[in-house]
Design a protein around this motif. Structure first.
Motif, PDB file in Angstrom:
ATOM      1  N   LYS A  76      13.328  31.342  16.704  1.00 32.73           N
ATOM      2  CA  LYS A  76      13.512  31.599  15.260  1.00 32.73           C
ATOM      3  C   LYS A  76      12.828  30.479  14.478  1.00 32.73           C
ATOM      4  CE  LYS A  76      17.794  34.174  15.553  1.00 32.73           C
ATOM      5  NZ  LYS A  76      19.208  34.265  15.199  1.00 32.73           N
ATOM      6  N   LEU A  77      12.653  30.714  13.183  1.00 34.00           N
ATOM      7  CA  LEU A  77      11.989  29.709  12.340  1.00 34.00           C
ATOM      8  C   LEU A  77      12.742  28.372  12.434  1.00 34.00           C
ATOM      9  CD1 LEU A  77       9.604  29.852  10.275  1.00 34.00           C
ATOM     10  CD2 LEU A  77      11.343  30.011   8.510  1.00 34.00           C
ATOM     11  N   LEU A  78      12.023  27.315  12.781  1.00 30.55           N
ATOM     12  CA  LEU A  78      12.666  25.998  12.865  1.00 30.55           C
ATOM     13  C   LEU A  78      12.923  25.453  11.462  1.00 30.55           C
ATOM     14  CD1 LEU A  78      10.519  24.133  15.589  1.00 30.55           C
ATOM     15  CD2 LEU A  78      12.685  25.318  15.908  1.00 30.55           C
ATOM     16  N   ASN A  79      13.939  24.605  11.335  1.00 29.88           N
ATOM     17  CA  ASN A  79      14.172  23.936  10.048  1.00 29.88           C
ATOM     18  C   ASN A  79      13.020  23.014   9.724  1.00 29.88           C
ATOM     19  OD1 ASN A  79      16.475  24.881   9.024  1.00 29.88           O
ATOM     20  ND2 ASN A  79      17.800  23.473  10.187  1.00 29.88           N
ATOM     21  N   SER A  80      12.552  22.326  10.758  1.00 31.07           N
ATOM     22  CA  SER A  80      11.471  21.374  10.511  1.00 31.07           C
ATOM     23  C   SER A  80      10.498  21.366  11.682  1.00 31.07           C
ATOM     24  CB  SER A  80      12.079  19.985  10.325  1.00 31.07           C
ATOM     25  OG  SER A  80      11.044  19.080  10.089  1.00 31.07           O
ATOM     26  N   TYR A  81       9.220  21.162  11.370  1.00 30.34           N
ATOM     27  CA  TYR A  81       8.203  21.088  12.427  1.00 30.34           C
ATOM     28  C   TYR A  81       7.862  19.639  12.761  1.00 30.34           C
ATOM     29  CZ  TYR A  81       7.026  26.093  11.859  1.00 30.34           C
ATOM     30  OH  TYR A  81       7.048  27.458  11.812  1.00 30.34           O
ATOM     31  N   TYR A  82       8.487  18.708  12.061  1.00 30.30           N
ATOM     32  CA  TYR A  82       8.163  17.299  12.342  1.00 30.30           C
ATOM     33  C   TYR A  82       9.366  16.412  12.074  1.00 30.30           C
ATOM     34  CZ  TYR A  82       7.940  16.384   7.322  1.00 30.30           C
ATOM     35  OH  TYR A  82       8.258  16.247   5.999  1.00 30.30           O
ATOM     36  N   LYS A  83       9.332  15.245  12.686  1.00 26.80           N
ATOM     37  CA  LYS A  83      10.327  14.220  12.394  1.00 26.80           C
ATOM     38  C   LYS A  83       9.622  12.880  12.521  1.00 26.80           C
ATOM     39  CE  LYS A  83      14.943  12.813  13.709  1.00 26.80           C
ATOM     40  NZ  LYS A  83      16.028  13.012  14.657  1.00 26.80           N
ATOM     41  N   SER A  84       9.691  12.113  11.471  1.00 28.44           N
ATOM     42  CA  SER A  84       8.986  10.825  11.436  1.00 28.44           C
ATOM     43  C   SER A  84       7.517  11.023  11.827  1.00 28.44           C
ATOM     44  CB  SER A  84       9.715   9.830  12.343  1.00 28.44           C
ATOM     45  OG  SER A  84       9.116   8.582  12.252  1.00 28.44           O
ATOM     46  N   ASN A  85       7.041  10.414  12.897  1.00 35.31           N
ATOM     47  CA  ASN A  85       5.614  10.564  13.260  1.00 35.31           C
ATOM     48  C   ASN A  85       5.407  11.474  14.480  1.00 35.31           C
ATOM     49  OD1 ASN A  85       6.821   8.691  14.940  1.00 35.31           O
ATOM     50  ND2 ASN A  85       4.959   7.480  15.221  1.00 35.31           N
ATOM     51  N   ILE A  86       6.346  12.426  14.664  1.00 32.45           N
ATOM     52  CA  ILE A  86       6.219  13.395  15.767  1.00 32.45           C
ATOM     53  C   ILE A  86       6.134  14.793  15.157  1.00 32.45           C
ATOM     54  CG2 ILE A  86       7.267  14.283  17.885  1.00 32.45           C
ATOM     55  CD1 ILE A  86       9.052  11.735  17.888  1.00 32.45           C
ATOM     56  N   CYS A  87       5.147  15.575  15.561  1.00 31.88           N
ATOM     57  CA  CYS A  87       4.951  16.894  14.950  1.00 31.88           C
ATOM     58  C   CYS A  87       4.741  17.950  16.045  1.00 31.88           C
ATOM     59  CB  CYS A  87       3.713  16.810  14.044  1.00 31.88           C
ATOM     60  SG  CYS A  87       3.499  18.241  13.002  1.00 31.88           S
ATOM     61  N   LEU A  88       5.152  19.172  15.763  1.00 33.76           N
ATOM     62  CA  LEU A  88       5.045  20.261  16.753  1.00 33.76           C
ATOM     63  C   LEU A  88       3.943  21.234  16.377  1.00 33.76           C
ATOM     64  CD1 LEU A  88       8.858  21.124  16.894  1.00 33.76           C
ATOM     65  CD2 LEU A  88       7.587  19.710  18.546  1.00 33.76           C
ATOM     66  N   TYR A 131      11.038   4.075  20.703  1.00 44.89           N
ATOM     67  CA  TYR A 131      11.027   4.007  19.238  1.00 44.89           C
ATOM     68  C   TYR A 131      11.083   2.567  18.762  1.00 44.89           C
ATOM     69  CZ  TYR A 131      12.247   8.996  19.247  1.00 44.89           C
ATOM     70  OH  TYR A 131      12.238  10.351  19.432  1.00 44.89           O
ATOM     71  N   LYS A 132      10.507   2.335  17.588  1.00 49.33           N
ATOM     72  CA  LYS A 132      10.747   1.073  16.871  1.00 49.33           C
ATOM     73  C   LYS A 132      11.265   1.509  15.511  1.00 49.33           C
ATOM     74  CE  LYS A 132       8.724  -3.333  15.898  1.00 49.33           C
ATOM     75  NZ  LYS A 132       7.544  -4.133  15.822  1.00 49.33           N
ATOM     76  N   GLU A 133      12.470   1.101  15.195  1.00 51.71           N
ATOM     77  CA  GLU A 133      13.188   1.668  14.041  1.00 51.71           C
ATOM     78  C   GLU A 133      13.191   3.187  14.204  1.00 51.71           C
ATOM     79  OE1 GLU A 133      11.107  -0.474  10.981  1.00 51.71           O
ATOM     80  OE2 GLU A 133      12.087  -2.296  11.655  1.00 51.71           O
ATOM     81  N   ASP A 134      12.731   3.964  13.196  1.00 51.15           N
ATOM     82  CA  ASP A 134      12.814   5.421  13.414  1.00 51.15           C
ATOM     83  C   ASP A 134      11.476   6.018  13.860  1.00 51.15           C
ATOM     84  OD1 ASP A 134      11.484   5.072  11.065  1.00 51.15           O
ATOM     85  OD2 ASP A 134      12.324   6.860  10.115  1.00 51.15           O
ATOM     86  N   LYS A 135      10.514   5.181  14.162  1.00 51.42           N
ATOM     87  CA  LYS A 135       9.180   5.688  14.529  1.00 51.42           C
ATOM     88  C   LYS A 135       8.939   5.632  16.034  1.00 51.42           C
ATOM     89  CE  LYS A 135       5.216   4.710  12.501  1.00 51.42           C
ATOM     90  NZ  LYS A 135       4.192   3.906  11.820  1.00 51.42           N
ATOM     91  N   ALA A 136       8.371   6.730  16.571  1.00 52.62           N
ATOM     92  CA  ALA A 136       7.992   6.690  17.988  1.00 52.62           C
ATOM     93  C   ALA A 136       6.795   5.760  18.132  1.00 52.62           C
ATOM     94  CB  ALA A 136       7.637   8.091  18.459  1.00 52.62           C
ATOM     95  N   ILE A 137       6.815   4.933  19.164  1.00 57.01           N
ATOM     96  CA  ILE A 137       5.668   4.032  19.371  1.00 57.01           C
ATOM     97  C   ILE A 137       4.983   4.301  20.712  1.00 57.01           C
ATOM     98  CG2 ILE A 137       6.374   2.148  17.830  1.00 57.01           C
ATOM     99  CD1 ILE A 137       7.432   0.725  20.409  1.00 57.01           C
ATOM    100  N   ALA A 138       5.678   5.016  21.610  1.00 52.37           N
ATOM    101  CA  ALA A 138       5.055   5.310  22.910  1.00 52.37           C
ATOM    102  C   ALA A 138       5.720   6.519  23.544  1.00 52.37           C
ATOM    103  CB  ALA A 138       5.193   4.101  23.826  1.00 52.37           C
ATOM    104  N   ALA A 139       4.922   7.288  24.283  1.00 52.27           N
ATOM    105  CA  ALA A 139       5.473   8.399  25.073  1.00 52.27           C
ATOM    106  C   ALA A 139       5.550   7.905  26.519  1.00 52.27           C
ATOM    107  CB  ALA A 139       4.558   9.614  24.975  1.00 52.27           C
ATOM    108  N   VAL A 140       6.677   8.208  27.143  1.00 51.09           N
ATOM    109  CA  VAL A 140       6.882   7.757  28.518  1.00 51.09           C
ATOM    110  C   VAL A 140       6.878   8.989  29.425  1.00 51.09           C
ATOM    111  CG1 VAL A 140       8.409   6.462  30.064  1.00 51.09           C
ATOM    112  CG2 VAL A 140       8.333   5.894  27.613  1.00 51.09           C
ATOM    113  N   PHE A 141       6.204   8.896  30.558  1.00 49.14           N
ATOM    114  CA  PHE A 141       6.078  10.027  31.471  1.00 49.14           C
ATOM    115  C   PHE A 141       6.885   9.769  32.741  1.00 49.14           C
ATOM    116  CE2 PHE A 141       2.819  10.073  28.368  1.00 49.14           C
ATOM    117  CZ  PHE A 141       2.755  11.412  28.010  1.00 49.14           C
ATOM    118  N   LYS A 142       7.161  10.892  33.448  1.00 45.93           N
ATOM    119  CA  LYS A 142       8.095  10.760  34.572  1.00 45.93           C
ATOM    120  C   LYS A 142       7.539   9.916  35.713  1.00 45.93           C
ATOM    121  CE  LYS A 142      10.898  14.707  33.417  1.00 45.93           C
ATOM    122  NZ  LYS A 142      11.002  16.143  33.462  1.00 45.93           N
ATOM    123  N   ASP A 143       6.201   9.727  35.733  1.00 45.06           N
ATOM    124  CA  ASP A 143       5.629   8.851  36.773  1.00 45.06           C
ATOM    125  C   ASP A 143       5.689   7.377  36.342  1.00 45.06           C
ATOM    126  OD1 ASP A 143       3.758   8.721  34.771  1.00 45.06           O
ATOM    127  OD2 ASP A 143       2.064   9.423  35.955  1.00 45.06           O
TER     128      ASP A 143
END
Ligand SMILES: Cc1cc2nc3c(=O)[nH]c(=O)nc-3n(C[C@H](O)[C@H](O)[C@H](O)COP(=O)(O)OP(=O)(O)OC[C@H]3O[C@@H](n4cnc5c(N)ncnc54)[C@H](O)[C@@H]3O)c2cc1C
Length: 359
Positions: free
Chosen positions: A266-278, A122-134
Motif C-alpha cells: 500500500k502507499l507508504l507514509n514516507s519514502y525517505y527518512k533523514s538521508n535514506i530514500c527508497l 548512525y551519527k545523531e539521526d543520520k546514517a553514515i555507513a551501511a554494514v553488510f553481513k560479511d
C-alpha cells in the motif's frame, strides 16, 4: 546537489538505473547487491518505449530492442469472443538482458555483488555507513534502498502495509522447435476458467514468456509450492483452455517456472527518512496485473536522481521526489484495483476490458 558518495542497496533494475543516473550527475556511486551477478535470473517483462528512452538518455549506447516490439494485443474470453487491439510503444524483453545492459554501464568499483545488507551505522539521526553481513562497511553521504519488495531498508524508513494477497501467478518460458514464432503479439485468455487467466508473449524467435494468473482463494492450495507446479498443471485443470495454451505449457521446462505470491504494497507514509530514500519495489511494489514494475522502478530511480540534481537541500529534493512518486503510485494502485475487480468479476463484453498494461 553533486559530489556526494551514494550507496545503493540492491542491484536490481531500479538500483542499477539509479546508479547510472546519479553517476552522470557527478556523484560517486556504489551498488551493493545481495546475490552473485552470475545468478541473474527472472523471466521477461513488458516495458514501454518512454522508459527505454529514459534509459537511453543516460547510457553511452542504446538498449537493443528492435526485435522485441509488441504491437498487437489479442484478448479472448470464455465465449470465445476475440478482440484485436493495436498497442503502441511496448516491448517484451528478458530480465537478464536489461540487467546485463545496465550493469555494463558501471565499473567494478561501482558494483559489488554478494553483499547482503545488515544495518546502518548512525551519527545523531543520520546514517553514515551501511554494514553488510560479511562484515564489510560502506560509508556514504546518502543511502538508497533499492532492495525490492521484501526491502529491509524500508523497515528503517516507514511502516509498510500490504493489500491482502489475491492474485498470484506462475511464470515460465516456453522454448519451441519452430524458429519463427515472433509475431509481435501479446495474447491473453481471460475467464476461460473461473478465477484464472493465461497470457503469453514472444520474447525471441523461438520463445514465449507465459503466465497463469489465478485467484489465490480458489487455487492457492493447488499451487502451494513451486515443486508441485508440474503436477498441479494437470490436463484436467487446463481442459477448458484452448489447445495452444496446453501446447505452450508442454514446450516449457516447468522445473524453471516461478511461482509469484504477489505482495502488494500500500502507499507508504514516507519514502525517505533523514538521508535514506527508497526507490523501485522497495517504495511501491509489486502491483498486480499492471505490467508496471519495471517501468516504475526505472522512473523512480531517474526521478530521484533528477530531484537531487535540481535542489540544493536534501530535504527539498526528497520531498519533491516523494510527491511525484506518491501521485504516480496512487494512479497505479487505482488501476490495479480496477484490474483486480475485472479479474474476479469479468465484464459481459470483451470490449469493456481494461488492458493489463500501465506505465
Ligand atoms: C530474481 C528476480 C526475478 C524477477 N523476474 C521478473 C520477471 O520475470 N518479470 C517481471 O515482470 N518482474 C520480475 N521481477 C521483478 C522486477 O524486476 C521488479 O518488479 C522491477 O524491476 C523493480 O525492480 P527493483 O530493482 O525495485 O526490484 P528487484 O528487481 O526485486 O531488485 C531488488 C534487488 O535487491 C537485492 N536485494 C534484496 N535484499 C537485499 C539485501 N539485503 N542486500 C542487498 N541487496 C538486496 C535483490 O537481490 C535484487 O537484486 C523479478 C525480480 C527478481 C528479484
Amino acid at each position: 546537489m553533486f559530489d556526494l558518495k551514494i550507496v545503493i542497496i540492491g542491484g536490481g533494475i531500479a538500483g542499477l538505473a539509479a546508479a547510472i543516473a546519479l553517476k552522470r550527475n557527478k556523484n560517486k556511486v556504489v551498488v551493493r547487491e545481495k546475490n552473485a551477478s552470475s545468478s541473474n535470473s527472472g523471466m521477461a517483462f513488458m516495458i514501454h518505449e518512454s522508459t527505454i528512452r529514459k534509459i537511453n538518455a543516460l547510457t553511452d549506447r542504446d538498449l537493443e530492442v528492435k526485435d522485441c516490439q509488441i504491437n498487437n494485443f489479442v484478448l479472448r474470453d470464455s465465449r470465445l469472443n476475440t478482440d484485436h487491439i493495436k498497442i503502441k510503444g511496448w516491448y517484451a524483453i528478458k530480465r537478464v538482458k536489461l540487467l546485463n545492459f545496465l550493469q555494463s554501464q558501471l565499473s567494478t568499483d561501482e558494483y559489488r555483488d554478494n553483499s547482503d545488507f545488515s544495518h546502518f551505522h548512525y551519527k545523531e539521526d543520520k546514517a553514515i555507513a551501511a554494514v553488510f553481513k560479511d562484515g564489510s562497511i560502506e560509508c556514504g553521504d546518502l543511502f538508497i534502498g533499492a532492495d525490492g519488495i521484501n526491502s529491509q531498508v524500508r523497515n528503517l524508513v516507514s511502516e509498510a502495509h500490504f493489500f491482502p494477497n489475491e492474485i498470484n501467478e506462475i511464470v515460465c518460458i516456453a522454448k519451441h522447435k519452430d524458429e519463427n514464432i515472433h509475431d509481435n503479439t501479446f495474447r491473453k485468455y481471460v475467464s476461460i476458467k473461473r478465477g484464472m487467466s493465461f497470457g503469453y508473449i514472444p520474447v525471441s524467435n523461438n520463445e514465449h514468456v507465459w503466465f497463469l494468473q489465478f485467484n489465490s482463494k480458489l487455487y492457492g492450495s493447488v499451487f502451494e509450492k513451486r515443486e508441485g507446479i508440474e503436477k498441479a498443471l494437470s490436463p484436467k485443470l487446463l481442459a477448458e483452455f484452448p489447445k495452444e495454451v496446453r501446447e505452450i505449457i508442454a514446450d516449457s521446462d516447468l522445473k524453471k517456472s516461478h511461482l509469484w505470491k504477489n505482495q502488494e504494497l500500500k502507499l507508504l507514509n514516507s519514502y525517505y527518512k533523514s538521508n535514506i530514500c527508497l526507490i523501485g519495489d522497495a517504495a511501491h511494489g509489486s502491483i498486480s496485473l499492471t505490467s508496471s514494475g519495471v517501468s516504475s522502478g526505472i522512473s523512480s530511480a531517474i526521478e530521484l536522481a533528477e530531484c537531487l540534481n535540481s535542489f540544493e537541500s536534501l530535504y527539498t529534493a526528497f520531498n519533491e521526489y516523494e510527491s511525484i512518486r506518491k501521485k504516480k503510485n496512487t494512479q497505479t494502485i487505482e488501476y490495479a484495483q480496477k484490474l483486480k475487480l475485472q479479474f474476479n468479476s469479468p465484464p459481459n463484453s470483451i470490449n469493456n476490458y481494461a488492458l493489463p498494461l500501465f506505465h
